[in-house]
Scaffold this active site. Structure first.
Site, short mmCIF file in Angstrom:
data_model
loop_
_atom_site.label_atom_id
_atom_site.label_comp_id
_atom_site.label_asym_id
_atom_site.label_seq_id
_atom_site.Cartn_x
_atom_site.Cartn_y
_atom_site.Cartn_z
N LYS A 113 0.83 -1.21 0.00
CA LYS A 113 0.00 0.00 0.00
C LYS A 113 0.86 1.25 0.00
CE LYS A 113 -4.39 -1.60 1.87
NZ LYS A 113 -5.37 -1.50 2.94
N LYS A 195 -3.28 -10.81 -6.69
CA LYS A 195 -4.58 -11.02 -6.04
C LYS A 195 -5.69 -10.20 -6.70
CE LYS A 195 -5.56 -8.68 -2.32
NZ LYS A 195 -5.75 -8.04 -1.01
N LYS A 198 -10.27 -5.15 -4.78
CA LYS A 198 -11.28 -4.13 -5.07
C LYS A 198 -10.63 -2.80 -5.44
CE LYS A 198 -13.10 -4.40 -0.29
NZ LYS A 198 -12.10 -4.14 0.71
P1 TYM Z 1 -10.68 -6.41 2.94
O1 TYM Z 1 -11.80 -5.44 3.09
O2 TYM Z 1 -9.54 -6.04 2.08
O3 TYM Z 1 -11.25 -7.79 2.41
C1 TYM Z 1 -12.38 -8.41 3.00
C2 TYM Z 1 -12.16 -9.91 3.07
O4 TYM Z 1 -11.98 -10.44 1.76
C3 TYM Z 1 -10.79 -11.24 1.73
N1 TYM Z 1 -10.21 -11.13 0.37
C4 TYM Z 1 -9.98 -12.18 -0.42
N2 TYM Z 1 -10.18 -13.50 -0.29
C5 TYM Z 1 -9.85 -14.30 -1.33
N3 TYM Z 1 -9.33 -13.83 -2.49
C6 TYM Z 1 -9.11 -12.52 -2.69
N4 TYM Z 1 -8.61 -12.07 -3.82
C7 TYM Z 1 -9.44 -11.62 -1.63
N5 TYM Z 1 -9.36 -10.27 -1.48
C8 TYM Z 1 -9.83 -10.00 -0.25
C9 TYM Z 1 -9.90 -10.63 2.78
O5 TYM Z 1 -8.91 -11.53 3.21
C10 TYM Z 1 -10.90 -10.30 3.87
O6 TYM Z 1 -11.18 -11.45 4.63
N6 TYM Z 1 -8.02 -5.94 7.12
C11 TYM Z 1 -9.21 -6.52 6.57
C12 TYM Z 1 -10.47 -6.04 7.25
C13 TYM Z 1 -10.48 -6.21 8.74
C14 TYM Z 1 -10.64 -7.43 9.44
C15 TYM Z 1 -10.61 -7.09 10.81
C16 TYM Z 1 -10.82 -8.75 9.03
C17 TYM Z 1 -10.36 -5.23 9.67
N7 TYM Z 1 -10.43 -5.75 10.90
C18 TYM Z 1 -10.75 -8.07 11.80
C19 TYM Z 1 -10.95 -9.72 10.02
C20 TYM Z 1 -10.90 -9.38 11.38
C21 TYM Z 1 -9.30 -6.14 5.10
O7 TYM Z 1 -8.71 -5.19 4.66
O8 TYM Z 1 -10.16 -6.85 4.37
#
Ligand code: TYM
Length: 330
Positions: A113, A195, A198
């Protein structure tokens, strides 16, 4: 006996992709019967990159609606918004004092990032994983369903919990990840080495959960495969392998069965079937999503009740933490 706790969160930072859906969201409701589940829309994490306020509000509603549209029942699981439970920010400060700079410096997501957001390299981006640890540890969480990209953040969370527990006395449950082996990392349709994300500027690299049928068909048709013209599941054909994982996720069929079924047929046939399968599975979610988004008052009721339930649990942990570190009672 008390149920074990599950916690997860999604950032309202863009349109959700099938990566988010397969790696995380679609698994949430399957846990709601057996566990005490908390699912949070992490708006505080989202502002680590620049957001337009009006859009952030809309995207927060969108993620909440998608949680519900994909099967979460607010009577069973606690669904809420991070900024509505101040304990997240409060624990975040304490845990910042239990996290080493060296550890944060090693976080690969921060490094990625930092390259993309050179114009806004803020401290929140750097300490992002500490807020994530606070989210998880406040609820005495045992399991965290996430995608593979969050593994390192979870390791850090465990480390912070163990350090705090060792310094004082057992305070936090040490959580474990629930990370699907292959489906925990869905790759970009344009570059199967990276990966699906979004925040990818090329919207053809991702299928969004809200894409319509024509868009899904077009994106899958144009997805990168290879010129081997041999339907195989192997590392040397990463584009096809990724499409097989998506097929597997939406059909619940084994890789072996999928390969057996398409052996000898063209990639085109497989791609047409895959696009239809994705659309079939997503369209009921899209329908429910539209209904939910049409009634914001109802969504507000759900998140208000959710934040009350969440605050109650979160404050219990926060009080313990404040006492242990030596803060005077209020
Ligand atoms: P975020 O918002 O980027 O993504 C949400 C969830 O989607 C999963 N993910 C994927 N899984 C499979 N293939 C992909 N290409 C892919 N892209 C995203 C992410 O692993 C996530 O589970 N830091 C976290 C949000 C967060 C969180 C937490 C998660 C904040 N606090 C506490 C669990 C527990 C995040 O940025 O997810």
């Amino acid at each position: 006996m008390d149920k074990k706790v599950v916690f997860s969160g999604v950032q309202p930072s863009g349109l959700l992709t099938v990566g988010n859906y397969i790696g995380a969201i679609r698994n949430f409701h399957t846990l709601q019967e057996e566990y005490d589940c908390y699912y949070c829309v992490v708006d505080m994490h989202a502002i680590t990159v620049t957001q337009v306020p009006k859009d952030l509000r809309e995207k927060t509603f969108q993620v909440l609606s998608l949680y519900l549209a994909s099967g979460l029942d607010p009577e069973k699981a606690t669904v809420f918004i991070q900024s509505h439970v101040p304990a997240h920010a409060e624990l975040n400060w304490v845990l910042n004092c239990f996290t080493y700079m060296g550890q944060l410096n090693r976080m690969t997501q921060y490094k990625d990032k930092a390259v993309k957001h050179q114009d806004n390299l803020n401290a929140g981006l750097f300490t992002y994983p500490v807020l994530m640890a606070s989210d998880i540890l406040l609820y005495q969480t045992s399991y965290v369903p996430v995608g593979e990209d969050q593994r390192q953040h979870l390791e850090l969370t465990r480390d912070i919990a163990q350090r705090f527990n060792a310094r004082y006395s057992p305070t936090f449950e040490v959580p474990e990840g629930l990370i699907a082996k292959e489906m925990g990392k869905i790759m970009s349709l344009k570059d199967p080495e990276s990966k699906m994300s979004k925040s990818d500027p090329d919207e053809n690299a991702s299928i969004f959960v809200l894409d319509d049928e024509d868009t899904i068909v077009r994106k899958i048709r144009r997805s990168v495969t290879d010129s081997e013209a041999n339907f195989c599941y192997r590392d040397e054909q990463p584009g096809l392998k990724n499409l097989i994982h998506i097929y597997q996720a939406f059909s619940d069929e084994s890789v072996e069965n999928i390969v057996k079924h398409y052996e000898g047929s063209s990639y085109n046939q497989f791609k047409e079937d895959l696009a239809q399968l994705i659309y079939q599975k997503l369209s009921p979610v899209q329908e429910r999503y539209k209904e939910l988004m049409g009634d914001k008052k109802h969504l507000e009721e759900i998140y208000r009740i959710g934040s009350e339930k969440a605050s109650y649990q979160a404050n219990k942990t926060l009080r313990k933490v404040y006492k242990k570190v030596g803060f005077l009672p209020r």
